[in-house]
Scaffold this active site. Structure first.
Site, PDB file in Angstrom:
ATOM      1  N   SER A 135       4.993   2.398 -12.108  1.00 49.71           N
ATOM      2  CA  SER A 135       4.285   1.117 -12.213  1.00 49.71           C
ATOM      3  C   SER A 135       3.124   1.278 -13.184  1.00 49.71           C
ATOM      4  O   SER A 135       2.378   2.255 -13.122  1.00 49.71           O
ATOM      5  CB  SER A 135       3.802   0.700 -10.823  1.00 49.71           C
ATOM      6  OG  SER A 135       2.995  -0.444 -10.918  1.00 49.71           O
ATOM      7  N   GLN A 194       0.246   0.947   5.589  1.00 48.23           N
ATOM      8  CA  GLN A 194      -0.571   2.178   5.568  1.00 48.23           C
ATOM      9  C   GLN A 194       0.203   3.291   4.833  1.00 48.23           C
ATOM     10  O   GLN A 194       0.991   2.977   3.957  1.00 48.23           O
ATOM     11  CB  GLN A 194      -0.979   2.600   6.986  1.00 48.23           C
ATOM     12  CG  GLN A 194      -1.969   1.653   7.659  1.00 48.23           C
ATOM     13  CD  GLN A 194      -1.361   0.418   8.281  1.00 48.23           C
ATOM     14  OE1 GLN A 194      -0.416   0.503   9.026  1.00 48.23           O
ATOM     15  NE2 GLN A 194      -1.910  -0.749   7.980  1.00 48.23           N
ATOM     16  N   THR A 253      -7.961  -5.734   2.351  1.00 46.44           N
ATOM     17  CA  THR A 253      -8.184  -6.346   3.665  1.00 46.44           C
ATOM     18  C   THR A 253      -9.670  -6.480   3.972  1.00 46.44           C
ATOM     19  O   THR A 253     -10.121  -7.512   4.455  1.00 46.44           O
ATOM     20  CB  THR A 253      -7.481  -5.513   4.763  1.00 46.44           C
ATOM     21  OG1 THR A 253      -6.084  -5.567   4.512  1.00 46.44           O
ATOM     22  CG2 THR A 253      -7.760  -6.035   6.158  1.00 46.44           C
ATOM     23  N   GLY A 257      -3.028  -4.694   3.692  1.00 44.46           N
ATOM     24  CA  GLY A 257      -3.310  -5.679   2.643  1.00 44.46           C
ATOM     25  C   GLY A 257      -2.414  -5.338   1.471  1.00 44.46           C
ATOM     26  O   GLY A 257      -2.638  -4.331   0.801  1.00 44.46           O
ATOM     27  N   HIS A 258      -1.361  -6.118   1.260  1.00 44.19           N
ATOM     28  CA  HIS A 258      -0.364  -5.815   0.222  1.00 44.19           C
ATOM     29  C   HIS A 258      -0.470  -6.857  -0.885  1.00 44.19           C
ATOM     30  O   HIS A 258      -0.289  -8.047  -0.637  1.00 44.19           O
ATOM     31  CB  HIS A 258       1.037  -5.792   0.831  1.00 44.19           C
ATOM     32  CG  HIS A 258       1.215  -4.702   1.855  1.00 44.19           C
ATOM     33  ND1 HIS A 258       2.351  -4.514   2.582  1.00 44.19           N
ATOM     34  CD2 HIS A 258       0.372  -3.705   2.248  1.00 44.19           C
ATOM     35  CE1 HIS A 258       2.221  -3.465   3.380  1.00 44.19           C
ATOM     36  NE2 HIS A 258       1.017  -2.965   3.202  1.00 44.19           N
ATOM     37  N   ASP A 307      -2.465   1.783   0.415  1.00 46.37           N
ATOM     38  CA  ASP A 307      -2.809   1.098  -0.840  1.00 46.37           C
ATOM     39  C   ASP A 307      -2.152   1.721  -2.065  1.00 46.37           C
ATOM     40  O   ASP A 307      -2.703   1.694  -3.168  1.00 46.37           O
ATOM     41  CB  ASP A 307      -4.339   1.050  -1.024  1.00 46.37           C
ATOM     42  CG  ASP A 307      -5.029   0.402   0.150  1.00 46.37           C
ATOM     43  OD1 ASP A 307      -4.427  -0.503   0.750  1.00 46.37           O
ATOM     44  OD2 ASP A 307      -6.160   0.805   0.480  1.00 46.37           O
ATOM     45  N   LYS A 367       2.562  -0.578  -2.290  1.00 44.37           N
ATOM     46  CA  LYS A 367       3.818  -0.879  -1.570  1.00 44.37           C
ATOM     47  C   LYS A 367       4.224  -2.340  -1.749  1.00 44.37           C
ATOM     48  O   LYS A 367       5.391  -2.651  -1.951  1.00 44.37           O
ATOM     49  CB  LYS A 367       3.640  -0.581  -0.065  1.00 44.37           C
ATOM     50  CG  LYS A 367       3.309   0.867   0.234  1.00 44.37           C
ATOM     51  CD  LYS A 367       3.009   1.071   1.713  1.00 44.37           C
ATOM     52  CE  LYS A 367       1.721   0.434   2.178  1.00 44.37           C
ATOM     53  NZ  LYS A 367       0.498   1.016   1.629  1.00 44.37           N
TER      54      LYS A 367
HETATM   55  P1  GDP Z   1      -0.477  -1.661  -0.810  1.00 44.97           P
HETATM   56  O1  GDP Z   1      -1.349  -1.792   0.388  1.00 44.97           O
HETATM   57  O2  GDP Z   1       0.219  -0.340  -0.851  1.00 44.97           O
HETATM   58  O3  GDP Z   1       0.474  -2.790  -0.981  1.00 44.97           O
HETATM   59  O4  GDP Z   1      -1.446  -1.669  -2.070  1.00 44.97           O
HETATM   60  P2  GDP Z   1      -2.704  -2.672  -2.313  1.00 44.97           P
HETATM   61  O5  GDP Z   1      -2.177  -3.987  -2.722  1.00 44.97           O
HETATM   62  O6  GDP Z   1      -3.642  -2.619  -1.179  1.00 44.97           O
HETATM   63  O7  GDP Z   1      -3.427  -1.913  -3.501  1.00 44.97           O
HETATM   64  C1  GDP Z   1      -2.815  -1.697  -4.724  1.00 44.97           C
HETATM   65  C2  GDP Z   1      -3.674  -2.363  -5.804  1.00 44.97           C
HETATM   66  O8  GDP Z   1      -3.300  -1.880  -7.062  1.00 44.97           O
HETATM   67  C3  GDP Z   1      -3.488  -3.871  -5.879  1.00 44.97           C
HETATM   68  O9  GDP Z   1      -4.673  -4.455  -6.328  1.00 44.97           O
HETATM   69  C4  GDP Z   1      -2.386  -4.015  -6.914  1.00 44.97           C
HETATM   70  O10 GDP Z   1      -2.419  -5.285  -7.588  1.00 44.97           O
HETATM   71  C5  GDP Z   1      -2.748  -2.904  -7.873  1.00 44.97           C
HETATM   72  N1  GDP Z   1      -1.622  -2.285  -8.570  1.00 44.97           N
HETATM   73  C6  GDP Z   1      -0.372  -2.015  -8.111  1.00 44.97           C
HETATM   74  N2  GDP Z   1       0.337  -1.321  -9.027  1.00 44.97           N
HETATM   75  C7  GDP Z   1      -0.493  -1.141 -10.081  1.00 44.97           C
HETATM   76  C8  GDP Z   1      -0.356  -0.464 -11.337  1.00 44.97           C
HETATM   77  O11 GDP Z   1       0.666   0.126 -11.652  1.00 44.97           O
HETATM   78  N3  GDP Z   1      -1.446  -0.458 -12.154  1.00 44.97           N
HETATM   79  C9  GDP Z   1      -2.607  -1.084 -11.838  1.00 44.97           C
HETATM   80  N4  GDP Z   1      -3.607  -1.026 -12.707  1.00 44.97           N
HETATM   81  N5  GDP Z   1      -2.764  -1.733 -10.662  1.00 44.97           N
HETATM   82  C10 GDP Z   1      -1.724  -1.754  -9.803  1.00 44.97           C
HETATM   83  P1  IMO Z   2      -2.109  -0.856   3.549  1.00 46.76           P
HETATM   84  O1  IMO Z   2      -0.828  -1.282   4.251  1.00 46.76           O
HETATM   85  C1  IMO Z   2      -5.587   1.758   3.505  1.00 46.76           C
HETATM   86  C2  IMO Z   2      -7.276   2.842   7.402  1.00 46.76           C
HETATM   87  C3  IMO Z   2      -8.665   2.321   7.722  1.00 46.76           C
HETATM   88  C4  IMO Z   2      -9.178   3.464   8.577  1.00 46.76           C
HETATM   89  C5  IMO Z   2      -7.931   3.865   9.381  1.00 46.76           C
HETATM   90  C6  IMO Z   2      -7.847   3.248  10.758  1.00 46.76           C
HETATM   91  O2  IMO Z   2      -2.745  -1.944   2.779  1.00 46.76           O
HETATM   92  O3  IMO Z   2      -1.856   0.379   2.767  1.00 46.76           O
HETATM   93  P2  IMO Z   2      -7.261   0.806  11.625  1.00 46.76           P
HETATM   94  O4  IMO Z   2      -7.946  -0.508  11.406  1.00 46.76           O
HETATM   95  O5  IMO Z   2      -5.834   0.812  11.198  1.00 46.76           O
HETATM   96  O6  IMO Z   2      -7.438   1.314  13.021  1.00 46.76           O
HETATM   97  O7  IMO Z   2      -8.065   1.847  10.685  1.00 46.76           O
HETATM   98  O8  IMO Z   2      -6.829   3.429   8.605  1.00 46.76           O
HETATM   99  N1  IMO Z   2      -6.303   1.794   7.019  1.00 46.76           N
HETATM  100  C7  IMO Z   2      -5.864   1.592   5.776  1.00 46.76           C
HETATM  101  N2  IMO Z   2      -6.227   2.175   4.606  1.00 46.76           N
HETATM  102  N3  IMO Z   2      -4.597   0.816   3.523  1.00 46.76           N
HETATM  103  C8  IMO Z   2      -4.197   0.255   4.674  1.00 46.76           C
HETATM  104  O9  IMO Z   2      -3.126  -0.535   4.755  1.00 46.76           O
HETATM  105  C9  IMO Z   2      -4.884   0.608   5.868  1.00 46.76           C
HETATM  106  N4  IMO Z   2      -4.776   0.223   7.157  1.00 46.76           N
HETATM  107  C10 IMO Z   2      -5.638   0.969   7.848  1.00 46.76           C
HETATM  108  O10 IMO Z   2      -9.440   2.152   6.547  1.00 46.76           O
HETATM  109  O11 IMO Z   2      -9.525   4.558   7.781  1.00 46.76           O
HETATM  110 MG    MG Z   3      -3.327  -2.241   0.865  1.00 48.45          MG
END
Ligand code: GDP
Ligand code: IMO
Ligand code: MG
Length: 427
Positions: free
Chosen positions: A414, A225, A301, A41-42, A14, A17
């Site tokens: 960012s 991840q 997610t 969850g991106h 999270d 990415k």
């Molecule tokens: P990922 O799994 O690495 O793609 O990240 P996620 O989408 O799960 O989580 C990142 C969260 O932070 C999302 O809700 C994005 O919209 C938000 N986000 C990303 N970059 C920034 C930033 O620079 N500032 C803020 N406030 N939110 C951001």
């Molecule tokens: P993105 O791509 C954050 C964590 C789960 C748990 C561990 C194992 O959005 O960054 P799993 O279901 O993969 O067997 O769970 O990994 N986890 C994540 N945490 N972002 C993710 O993906 C994750 N995918 C799995 O919360 O701790």
């Molecule tokens: Mg994510």
């Protein structure tokens, strides 16, 4: 934009990415997912419209970008179909831009039941998985009994394999976990329908990627991840079941290592973790709550609350080294606006003997305490800034401190969720 860039999360996922891949994909020809599944969850925000992608690569919003699922990815038929249908309702047809390798493993309903049953049986020591069947699917892959996308096209052999596998899963579910079993006929029906849906998208993605690379096209490999969730290099056993690190990009895409020109590491300006497991810089206090609310730290997610804490430079430095990161993108800098001081963990002290240690895959994070360096914070808003020069003095100092510690340049910052809220003009 380099010809072949790998984008990797360097923390516990999270990191942002999806946002970064969407941004760099503007200049790319192809984006590739190489590991993980719909546990990811991106989030992409473009002109106030939000998209959450789980399996589909984050290049999909750009019409000319081909999207690949390499052989390291595990695929839930329902999740893939659901995500494509939803995206098509918003974007129009996308299937002609999606290619899936026949060696991708299939997540069966019984993998999901096993994931849930194992977590339930563990009780307080559970991993806190996303409950998507990821672990059991990789287990079956490594045990060489899993079902792959390519199996669907020899239906007689496929049904025999599926029956054997689901019978084995049902035995475990019923006799070991005393929980409900899965209806084998339901699984067969699901796979038969999926076969028709997926067939036009199945091709040799390895060859296609090599051809793109050889003809000078630009490719982005999108990690899911993060480094600390890697099965071999992360905070085992509180990890996911795939290789989230650079090695996974090679085996999961089939591209040779020499083809990689750039490894762009993504880290938040602080740290979050969703699920269980040790987290040395966690702030279970007002600071953590503030990061949580200002950063909207809820899982994309599962909707679970993400745990929050200060930036851990010990773990980040190790992730940079082990992945050969060439440059960094620091995300969510705006979330730290308004803190009088900002702490960064620069050393671990080993609980018990007090000796200092770095992070490696043998470190037991539950036995270390974080030691911090205190830096001055900034009160000015960095939200949505797009120019490096406009950053407050202390925010610049924060970036410099991080760079000096980890030894790679921060090329991108960012400052908000939207594609536009990014600083890329730093020289
Ligand atoms: P990922 O799994 O690495 O793609 O990240 P996620 O989408 O799960 O989580 C990142 C969260 O932070 C999302 O809700 C994005 O919209 C938000 N986000 C990303 N970059 C920034 C930033 O620079 N500032 C803020 N406030 N939110 C951001
Ligand atoms: P993105 O791509 C954050 C964590 C789960 C748990 C561990 C194992 O959005 O960054 P799993 O279901 O993969 O067997 O769970 O990994 N986890 C994540 N945490 N972002 C993710 O993906 C994750 N995918 C799995 O919360 O701790
Ligand atoms: Mg994510």
């Amino acid at each position: 934009m380099c010809a072949c860039a790998v984008v990797l999360g360097l923390q516990w996922g999270d990191e942002g990415k999806g946002k970064v891949v969407d941004l760099v994909a503007q200049h790319a020809d192809a984006v590739v997912r190489f590991q993980g599944g719909h546990n990811a969850g991106h989030t992409l925000v473009v002109k106030n419209e939000k998209f959450i992608l789980h399996l589909i690569p984050s290049g999909i919003l750009h019409d000319g970008v081909q999207c690949f699922l390499g052989q390291g990815v595990v695929i839930s038929p329902d999740a893939l179909r659901g995500e494509i249908m939803e995206l098509e309702s918003r974007l129009g047809p996308i299937r002609d831009r999606i290619s899936i390798h026949p060696a991708c493993s299939i997540i069966l309903p019984s993998h999901i039941e096993l994931d849930l049953a194992r977590e339930h049986a563990k009780g307080a020591t559970k991993i806190g998985t996303t409950g998507k069947g990821i672990g059991p699917t990789y287990e079956d892959k490594y045990a060489r009994r899993g079902i792959r996308i390519g199996d669907l096209f020899d239906w007689e052999q496929c049904t025999s394999k599926v029956r054997d596998l689901v019978a084995y899963h049902n035995f475990l579910l019923e006799s070991y976990y005393s929980t409900k079993t899965v209806d084998i006929h339901g699984v067969e029906d699901q796979l038969q329908q999926f076969r028709q849906f997926v067939e036009p998208m199945v091709r040799d993605t390895t060859q296609a990627l090599r051809d793109l690379r050889d003809s000078g096209k630009s490719i982005v490999l999108e990690g899911a991840q993060g480094a600390l969730l890697d099965i071999d290099l992360g905070s085992f056993p509180y990890v996911t079941s795939s290789h989230t690190s650079i090695g996974g990009a090679i085996t999961g895409s089939g591209l040779p290592p020499q083809s990689i020109d750039q490894v762009l590491g993504i880290a938040k300006a602080y740290t979050t973790r969703v699920g269980n497991g040790p987290f040395p810089t966690e702030q279970s206090n007002e600071i953590g709550k503030l990061m949580h609310s200002r950063g909207a730290e809820k899982g994309a997610t599962t909707g679970r609350d993400r745990r929050c804490g200060w930036l851990d430079l010990v773990a980040l430095k190790s992730a940079v080294k082990v992945n050969g990161v060439t440059e960094l993108c620091l995300t969510k800098l705006d979330v730290l606006d308004g803190f009088e001081s900002v702490m960064v963990c620069t050393e671990y002290k080993q609980d018990g003997d007090g000796s200092s240690s770095g992070y490696s895959s043998k470190t037991d994070l539950s036995r270390v305490s974080a030691c911090y360096t205190k830096l001055s914070g900034w009160y000015e808003s960095t939200h949505n800034l797009t120019e490096f020069a406009a950053l407050p003095k202390n925010a610049k100092k924060y970036l410099e401190f991080i760079e000096n510690c980890i030894g790679v340049p921060i090329k991108m910052v960012s400052t908000g969720p939207s594609r536009a809220a990014t600083i890329t003009d730093r020289v």
